[in-house]
Design a protein around this motif. Structure first.
Motif, mmCIF file in Angstrom:
data_model
loop_
_atom_site.group_PDB
_atom_site.id
_atom_site.type_symbol
_atom_site.label_atom_id
_atom_site.label_comp_id
_atom_site.label_asym_id
_atom_site.label_seq_id
_atom_site.Cartn_x
_atom_site.Cartn_y
_atom_site.Cartn_z
ATOM 1 N N UNK A 104 0.841 -1.192 0.000
ATOM 2 C CA UNK A 104 0.000 0.000 0.000
ATOM 3 C C UNK A 104 0.875 1.240 0.000
ATOM 4 N N UNK A 105 0.433 2.252 -0.737
ATOM 5 C CA UNK A 105 1.022 3.584 -0.720
ATOM 6 C C UNK A 105 -0.144 4.561 -0.605
ATOM 7 N N UNK A 106 0.157 5.844 -0.486
ATOM 8 C CA UNK A 106 -0.933 6.828 -0.426
ATOM 9 C C UNK A 106 -1.769 6.806 -1.699
ATOM 10 N N UNK A 107 -1.160 6.439 -2.812
ATOM 11 C CA UNK A 107 -1.866 6.404 -4.099
ATOM 12 C C UNK A 107 -2.425 5.034 -4.439
ATOM 13 N N UNK A 108 -2.085 4.039 -3.625
ATOM 14 C CA UNK A 108 -2.499 2.668 -3.946
ATOM 15 C C UNK A 108 -2.892 1.942 -2.674
ATOM 16 N N UNK A 109 -4.174 1.889 -2.422
ATOM 17 C CA UNK A 109 -4.705 1.164 -1.270
ATOM 18 C C UNK A 109 -5.527 -0.005 -1.811
ATOM 19 N N UNK A 110 -5.161 -1.241 -1.455
ATOM 20 C CA UNK A 110 -5.969 -2.377 -1.904
ATOM 21 C C UNK A 110 -7.391 -2.275 -1.348
ATOM 22 N N UNK A 111 -8.330 -2.521 -2.178
ATOM 23 C CA UNK A 111 -9.734 -2.449 -1.773
ATOM 24 C C UNK A 111 -10.361 -3.838 -1.864
ATOM 25 N N UNK A 112 -11.171 -4.164 -0.891
ATOM 26 C CA UNK A 112 -11.923 -5.405 -0.903
ATOM 27 C C UNK A 112 -13.339 -5.086 -1.352
ATOM 28 N N UNK A 113 -13.809 -5.703 -2.419
ATOM 29 C CA UNK A 113 -15.170 -5.428 -2.870
ATOM 30 C C UNK A 113 -16.191 -5.828 -1.812
ATOM 31 N N UNK A 114 -17.212 -5.002 -1.652
ATOM 32 C CA UNK A 114 -18.263 -5.312 -0.691
ATOM 33 C C UNK A 114 -19.507 -5.849 -1.388
ATOM 34 N N UNK A 115 -19.529 -5.774 -2.704
ATOM 35 C CA UNK A 115 -20.667 -6.295 -3.448
ATOM 36 C C UNK A 115 -20.184 -6.730 -4.833
#
Length: 118
Positions: A104-115
């Motif tokens: 992770x960086x300030x420009x790249x945060x892994x996201x977990x889909x919620x739907x």
């Protein structure tokens, strides 16, 4: 791309400089023979070590810090973002075995889909 951020704990300073130059983040995540994260090393750490008398052929094990920041792959994105600071610009994300699976960086945060999309 994650492979460009990972180096082995039996590497020498010269190899890490090359890896850091290649990845452009100024950092390498250091893993052991079992691919488990054992440290994080920055270009600043390498420069300071050379000022302290290390040379390009010195192993990095002698300069790895005991404390470093990392995130769990189970942590929510907002918690991971909270670990990033002005000084800490990139952090490894590890799975339950301690293996680096993302970063992770300030420009790249892994996201977990919620739907799922329709």
């Amino acid at each position: 791309m994650i492979k460009d951020l990972i180096c082995r704990d039996d590497s020498i300073i010269r190899d890490i400089f090359i890896q850091i130059d290649k990845n452009g983040y100024g950092t390498c995540f250091v893993e052991d023979n079992n691919k488990k994260l054992v440290g994080v090393i920055t270009d600043g750490d390498l420069r300071r070590s050379m000022l302290d008398g290390y040379d390009l052929s010195s192993p990095i094990k002698g300069i790895l810090k005991k404390k470093y920041i990392y995130a769990s792959s189970h942590q929510p994105s907002n918690e991971i973002l909270g670990l990033l600071t002005e000084e800490i610009k990139i952090i490894p994300i590890v799975d339950d075995s301690g293996i680096v699976v993302d970063f992770a960086t300030h420009n790249r945060i892994p996201m977990t889909p919620v739907a799922t999309p329709d």
